[in-house]
Enzyme design. Structure first.
Site, short mmCIF file in Angstrom:
data_model
loop_
_atom_site.label_atom_id
_atom_site.label_comp_id
_atom_site.label_asym_id
_atom_site.label_seq_id
_atom_site.Cartn_x
_atom_site.Cartn_y
_atom_site.Cartn_z
N HIS A 76 0.86 -1.18 0.00
CA HIS A 76 0.00 0.00 0.00
C HIS A 76 0.89 1.23 0.00
O HIS A 76 1.85 1.30 0.77
CB HIS A 76 -0.90 0.03 1.24
N TYR A 202 -9.36 5.45 7.28
CA TYR A 202 -9.58 5.86 8.66
C TYR A 202 -10.70 6.89 8.63
O TYR A 202 -10.51 7.99 8.09
CB TYR A 202 -8.30 6.50 9.25
N PRO A 292 -4.04 0.18 18.92
CA PRO A 292 -3.77 -0.29 17.56
C PRO A 292 -3.92 0.78 16.46
O PRO A 292 -3.60 0.51 15.30
CB PRO A 292 -4.79 -1.42 17.36
N LYS A 296 1.35 -0.06 15.15
CA LYS A 296 2.77 -0.09 15.50
C LYS A 296 3.23 -1.33 16.27
O LYS A 296 4.42 -1.60 16.34
CB LYS A 296 3.13 1.15 16.34
N TYR A 382 4.00 6.49 10.08
CA TYR A 382 3.22 5.30 9.71
C TYR A 382 4.10 4.29 8.98
O TYR A 382 4.09 3.08 9.24
CB TYR A 382 2.03 5.71 8.83
C1 LIG Z 1 -6.88 -6.06 17.44
C2 LIG Z 1 -5.41 -5.82 17.30
C3 LIG Z 1 -4.93 -5.21 16.15
C4 LIG Z 1 -3.56 -4.96 16.01
N1 LIG Z 1 -3.12 -4.37 14.85
C5 LIG Z 1 -1.78 -4.17 14.68
C6 LIG Z 1 -1.26 -3.68 13.43
O1 LIG Z 1 -1.99 -3.42 12.46
N2 LIG Z 1 0.10 -3.53 13.31
C7 LIG Z 1 0.94 -3.86 14.34
O2 LIG Z 1 2.16 -3.70 14.17
N3 LIG Z 1 0.47 -4.34 15.53
C8 LIG Z 1 -0.86 -4.53 15.73
N4 LIG Z 1 -1.33 -5.09 16.90
C9 LIG Z 1 -0.37 -5.43 17.97
C10 LIG Z 1 0.35 -6.74 17.73
O3 LIG Z 1 -0.58 -7.78 17.54
C11 LIG Z 1 1.25 -7.03 18.95
O4 LIG Z 1 2.04 -5.89 19.19
C12 LIG Z 1 2.15 -8.26 18.73
O5 LIG Z 1 1.40 -9.44 18.82
C13 LIG Z 1 3.27 -8.29 19.76
O6 LIG Z 1 4.03 -9.47 19.60
P1 LIG Z 1 4.71 -10.18 20.84
O7 LIG Z 1 5.51 -11.31 20.27
O8 LIG Z 1 5.41 -9.19 21.68
O9 LIG Z 1 3.51 -10.71 21.75
P2 LIG Z 1 2.38 -11.78 21.42
O10 LIG Z 1 2.08 -11.83 19.97
O11 LIG Z 1 1.25 -11.50 22.33
O12 LIG Z 1 3.05 -13.18 21.80
C14 LIG Z 1 3.28 -13.54 23.15
C15 LIG Z 1 3.25 -15.06 23.27
O13 LIG Z 1 3.64 -15.44 24.58
C16 LIG Z 1 2.83 -16.52 25.01
N5 LIG Z 1 2.84 -16.53 26.47
C17 LIG Z 1 2.26 -15.64 27.32
N6 LIG Z 1 2.53 -15.96 28.60
C18 LIG Z 1 3.31 -17.07 28.57
C19 LIG Z 1 3.90 -17.88 29.58
N7 LIG Z 1 3.78 -17.58 30.88
N8 LIG Z 1 4.62 -18.96 29.22
C20 LIG Z 1 4.79 -19.26 27.90
N9 LIG Z 1 4.24 -18.52 26.89
C21 LIG Z 1 3.52 -17.45 27.23
C22 LIG Z 1 1.47 -16.22 24.41
O14 LIG Z 1 0.66 -17.36 24.29
C23 LIG Z 1 1.87 -15.64 23.04
O15 LIG Z 1 1.91 -16.64 22.04
C24 LIG Z 1 -2.67 -5.34 17.07
C25 LIG Z 1 -3.16 -5.96 18.22
C26 LIG Z 1 -4.50 -6.20 18.35
C27 LIG Z 1 -5.01 -6.88 19.60
#
Ligand SMILES: Cc1cc2nc3c(=O)[nH]c(=O)nc-3n(C[C@H](O)[C@H](O)[C@H](O)COP(=O)(O)OP(=O)(O)OC[C@H]3O[C@@H](n4cnc5c(N)ncnc54)[C@H](O)[C@@H]3O)c2cc1C
Length: 400
Positions: A76, A202, A292, A296, A382
């Site tokens: 995009h 948006y 969200p 980011k 962005y």
């Molecule tokens: C509705 C929504 C829309 C979003 N849109 C965007 C977007 O457009 N662009 C963007 O960049 N971000 C977006 N985000 C944010 C993005 O999804 C998160 O920032 C991203 O998932 C972060 O990755 P992470 O690996 O830090 O955490 P997570 O993806 O949450 O992974 C953490 C993992 O740790 C595991 N875990 C937790 N506790 C334990 C434990 N005690 N022992 C073992 N495993 C454990 C969980 O099961 C999970 O699999 C959005 C989020 C939401 C909810």
């Protein structure tokens, strides 16, 4: 007790990317993940992000996990702002010379799991980490396996990549938490229907904000601003489509289709500092959460991993701990920039309860659609300030 060099908690985008990079560099690591592989790859609760900064896409490619993303993702080159029945395009390509990449987080997680396992990496699914000991030297992860059995893993370093409800925030002493909640939430749907437009819209409307986005040419991901206490039972499919079309204000028309998933996302900003203690480090949502609106979250997770990966490489190649010691200081630059942008987008686009603040918001929005200077601020942030360009975090290419 089993020993590893790096124990990583969480197989989200942050944990998986770090594990895969370390594996390629010959560092011995294990990922412990509470959920099953099937849950991560297919549960509707894990649909989440879809917007990748250009530099995030490039990092995924350099890490060797982006082949499918490259073929199935969409480029995009801008977004639309819908205001008072008119569409205004923010042209990223013209303003900052770059676009974004649209590819579902859940697909990227699936791809990373595949690549990591094929490369001989180890992910212990259904292993929930329940405690952490000896943070200063030789940290020990205590976990519960699929049958309820407890085990211990002795690590040289532990990385907490356990997401927005991180347990590490209880286990690490002396953390400072900066946080803010917002008086609204997002009702999100994933639907089998062509998106409202070829790029994200948006929409600001007096009934509340709405976002129109896509996962593919036939899958739309749409959101409505609602109250944090909203009861999803009161939102049957017809009501959702009617409200989405109303908030578009006539600038485009959505064709109702089967809704595959419906969820409520609360909006908050949170930063944990420092992101390290002794031999324990935090990455991704464990260390920071953004609303969200600015898309980011996953991009920030990749930025953290780029910084920590470089620091761990320096340690394992040269026993140099300088970059590890300055990890929080380096990461807080990109984190606070993303917090600022996400806060700005959130305040700019959502209808606010205070009448004075609401008028200020509308003035800001008019200024955005009329001023190329403000548009450039939006475009630059962005597309990503810290994953590519002049200020990009240094990302050493993995060996081979
Ligand atoms: C509705 C929504 C829309 C979003 N849109 C965007 C977007 O457009 N662009 C963007 O960049 N971000 C977006 N985000 C944010 C993005 O999804 C998160 O920032 C991203 O998932 C972060 O990755 P992470 O690996 O830090 O955490 P997570 O993806 O949450 O992974 C953490 C993992 O740790 C595991 N875990 C937790 N506790 C334990 C434990 N005690 N022992 C073992 N495993 C454990 C969980 O099961 C999970 O699999 C959005 C989020 C939401 C909810």
């Amino acid at each position: 007790m089993r020993r590893v060099q790096v124990g990583i908690v969480g197989a989200g985008p942050a944990g998986l990317l770090l594990a895969h990079l370390l594996r390629q560099a010959g560092v011995d690591g294990v990922v412990l993940e509470a959920k099953s592989r099937q849950y991560l790859e297919t549960s509707p609760h894990r649909i989440r992000a879809g917007v990748l900064e250009w530099g995030t896409k490039e990092i995924a490619l350099k890490a060797g996990v982006g082949d499918r993303m490259l073929h199935e993702g969409l480029e995009h080159r801008g977004i639309y702002i819908a205001l008072n029945g008119r569409l205004h395009r923010i042209d990223f390509a013209t303003l900052v010379g770059q676009g974004i990449w649209v590819y579902g987080q859940q697909y990227l997680v699936r791809d990373m799991i595949n690549h990591h396992l094929q490369a001989g990496g180890e992910i212990l699914f259904e292993h929930e980490v329940v405690d952490l000991k000896q943070l200063e030297q030789n940290p020990i992860l205590i976990y519960r396996g699929p049958g309820g059995e407890e085990g211990e893993l002795l690590c040289e370093f532990v990385v907490g990549a356990d997401g927005s409800h991180s347990r590490f925030r209880e286990w690490i002493p002396g953390l400072r938490i900066y946080q803010k909640t917002y008086p609204f939430a997002w009702l999100g749907i994933l639907a089998e229907t062509p998106p409202a437009a070829s790029e994200l819209i948006y929409a600001s409307h007096e009934r509340g904000f709405a976002l129109y986005s896509m996962r593919s040419p036939s899958l739309a991901r749409n959101y409505l601003q609602v109250s944090p206490e909203e009861n999803l039972e009161t939102w049957p499919e017809e009501r959702i489509w009617e409200e989405l079309n109303l908030r578009l204000g006539g600038v485009a028309q959505l064709t109702p289709g089967p809704i595959l998933e419906k969820s409520l996302t609360l909006m908050r900003s949170l930063v944990v500092e420092p992101m390290q203690h002794g031999r324990v480090f935090l990455v991704g949502d464990a260390a920071h959460v953004v609303p969200p609106t600015g898309a980011k979250g996953m991009n920030l997770a990749f930025c953290d991993v780029a910084v920590l990966y470089r620091a761990l490489l320096a340690y394992y190649r040269d026993r140099d701990e300088t970059l590890l010691a300055s990890y929080t200081e380096t990461a807080r630059r990109h984190i606070w920039q993303a917090e600022l942008f996400s806060y700005w987008m959130t305040k700019l686009l959502h209808t606010l309860p205070d009448p004075f603040e609401e008028q200020i918001r509308l003035a800001n929005l008019r200024h955005l659609v009329e001023s190329p200077h403000v548009q450039r601020f939006l475009a630059e942030n962005y597309v990503g300030v810290y994953t590519s360009g002049r200020y990009a975090v240094a990302f050493p290419s993995p060996p081979g």
